[in-house]
Design an enzyme around this catalytic site. Sequence first.
Site, PDB file in Angstrom:
ATOM      1  CB  SER A  45      42.424  32.129  30.611  1.00  0.00           C
ATOM      2  OG  SER A  45      43.521  32.958  31.330  1.00  0.00           O
ATOM      3  CD  GLU A  57      31.449  39.414  39.277  1.00  0.00           C
ATOM      4  OE1 GLU A  57      32.277  38.707  38.848  1.00  0.00           O
ATOM      5  OE2 GLU A  57      30.092  39.390  39.339  1.00  0.00           O
ATOM      6  CE  LYS A  65      37.007  35.944  33.885  1.00  0.00           C
ATOM      7  NZ  LYS A  65      36.391  35.337  34.951  1.00  0.00           N
TER       8      LYS A  65
END
Lengths: 289, 426
Positions: free
Chosen positions: B396, B108, B86
């Site tokens: 991930s 968000e 991220k």
Amino acid sequence: MSTDSEIERAIHENHPALITYLTAGDPSLEETKAYVEALDRGGADLIELGLPFSEPIAEGPTIQAAINRALEAGTTPERFFELVDDLEVEAPLLVMTYYNMILQYGSGAEPRPTESDATESRNRPDPEPFVERAAEAGLAGIIVPDLPAEEAGPLRTACDDHGLDLVFIVAPTTNGERLDRIMSRASGFAYVQARLGTTGARADVSSATHDSLARLEEYDVPKAVGFGVSEGEHAREIVEAGADGVIVGSALIDIVAESETPVADLEAKARELKGGAERGANAPEPEQP
Amino acid sequence: MSESTFGSYGGQYVPEALMPALEELEDAYERYVLENEDGFMDEFRERMRDFGGRPTPLQRADRLSERYDCEIYLKREDLVHGGAHKLNNALGQVLLAKYMGKERIIAETGAGQHGTATAMAAAHLDMPCEIYMGRTDVNRQRPNVYRMRMNGAEVNPVEAGRGTLKEAINETMRDWATTVETTHYVIGSVVGPHPFPKMVRDFQSVIGEEAREQIKERAGRLPDSVVACAGGGSNTMGTFHAFVPDCVDPRFADESSGRRPRDEDVDLYAVEAGGSSLEIDELEGVAPNSATLSTGTDGVLHGAMTKLLQSGEGQIMESHSVSAGLDYAGVGPELSHLVESGRVTPVNVDDEAALNAFHRLSRLEGIIPALESAHALGHVEEAHEDLGDLVVVNVSGRGDKDLETVLEETEKRDLEAAPDVEVFDS
């Protein structure tokens, strides 16, 4: 311009116009019918009916809660259209809903329960069946808060084919080329968003309203101001600033949610708002500085 | 102006008030990201190296390779600063917001990884930051809530609906519609209105670019398959983007890069959350899964035309996954397009198989994966015979944030790969 627009005619004949919003099915479709008739008696010149969508990103807490109540009550597009079929009011009716609701109507797109049929083709979403049904029910126009002019081509075509107005929203941030583009495609009226943010009753009229109306002066489309309007005095101020109409939603939903006599109170509120708008139209011309 | 759609998916379905901000963002994306104006991309890459810890390794997973009798390589995005891919996107967008002269960051988050990455990037670049997070997710991802707060971000719990990512996105859009002139909304995945899906993909595409070079170096060739989990699809698109042209189908061959269609395809598998079932409870409006690509239908949500979990009447369903990061009723429009056109194969793995994969990787390789990534690993367990001899799996994120959920969910089940969790009670 388009003299065949039922909405423009209603605004011109009843100038300054009161435009009211209610969420259909809040708290039930039967009650909505009584409320719409009360607003009509109270002087509403156009009535917007919200067809509830589960993700109302342009709404504040008041209308979001109304939408949740309407969904809980089992409001579906078909029942919504049946309500419109049944309504006998003088004011032309508009439907306000999100684009996905328009696209899915009659698309035959059912959720696919198993992986095995995942590759089957299915109907592409298409706004036409919704517009056709809306026209059949007697609706005069459509407002879609998440459909900017750039994406509105297919819906604009369907509305033209069926004689419905497609109302666009003009925001305080809309300027320059975009304003020209929107106003050239607008019909019925331009929905002037009085302030940034989401819908909801406020205690005052935003100063952005005056700027927005000034920017729109040269365009030959009726202008109606909404977002935050809750009292007769607001209506007066907005019409005095040059609007052809005022749009009121959350303040009416508050009555639906809280009043013990909603029918009488909605009628009275409509009278108050219409009275305020008329005072604004009769106000003496402001002195030039 | 860049194209706003991918085939029939994408577009800009947002309230009018946001349209000028999207135009401004598109302009900034084209100048700074695509054309490296003012050295933006140089600064981004330098910060990703020094602050973010890139490049991440491509590690051969010895015991998984032995188990499946093929070569399994893991792209270690869990080793990016913050513990997930991220940060690639969050740092890119916060830096872009700074170049654009914005004063405030909002975002968000579902699992909290994007919120954490955004809070870290905002602290690193000295920008005030507010994060919206569904109440359910706040409760099940507490470590990430603490981390966001520690990095100076405000965390706003969203009570609406089931209190997951969908509701958090709605609330962030409302904030943005009010504050758009001074605020940048850091969307956390390849979703939302144009240019977000392209821009986020570009910030994330470093994953696949590195992996492609690394596997050629390690194995001397491209992989037979690349596997990544898909919620909104940001790590999926980031991992796949560099491999999309590696395909005999001329539609996907990238002429501009000088690469030619290869003799063999690199198969791309997007692994979705099968949840507890693929059956849909139409009456309750609930999909007990988040398998949008496998089971969804076309519609408009959160600014884009894409595949959605929705009722026949257009109401968006509540989705479910044991992994908060996959729990979303939509998916990125480019991924919808790549699935529709046949380049990407959507598959899904249920909660139980994902939990087993979580324990298996922890036990066999000493890597505790995020529950999202455990879905990708679950697919390798289930389908390794179809994946070829050389497989790249994107890990991930790391699983520290999921430990509470995993313990709770493991206790409810008889999982073959799980350790005896009762020892934790003594």
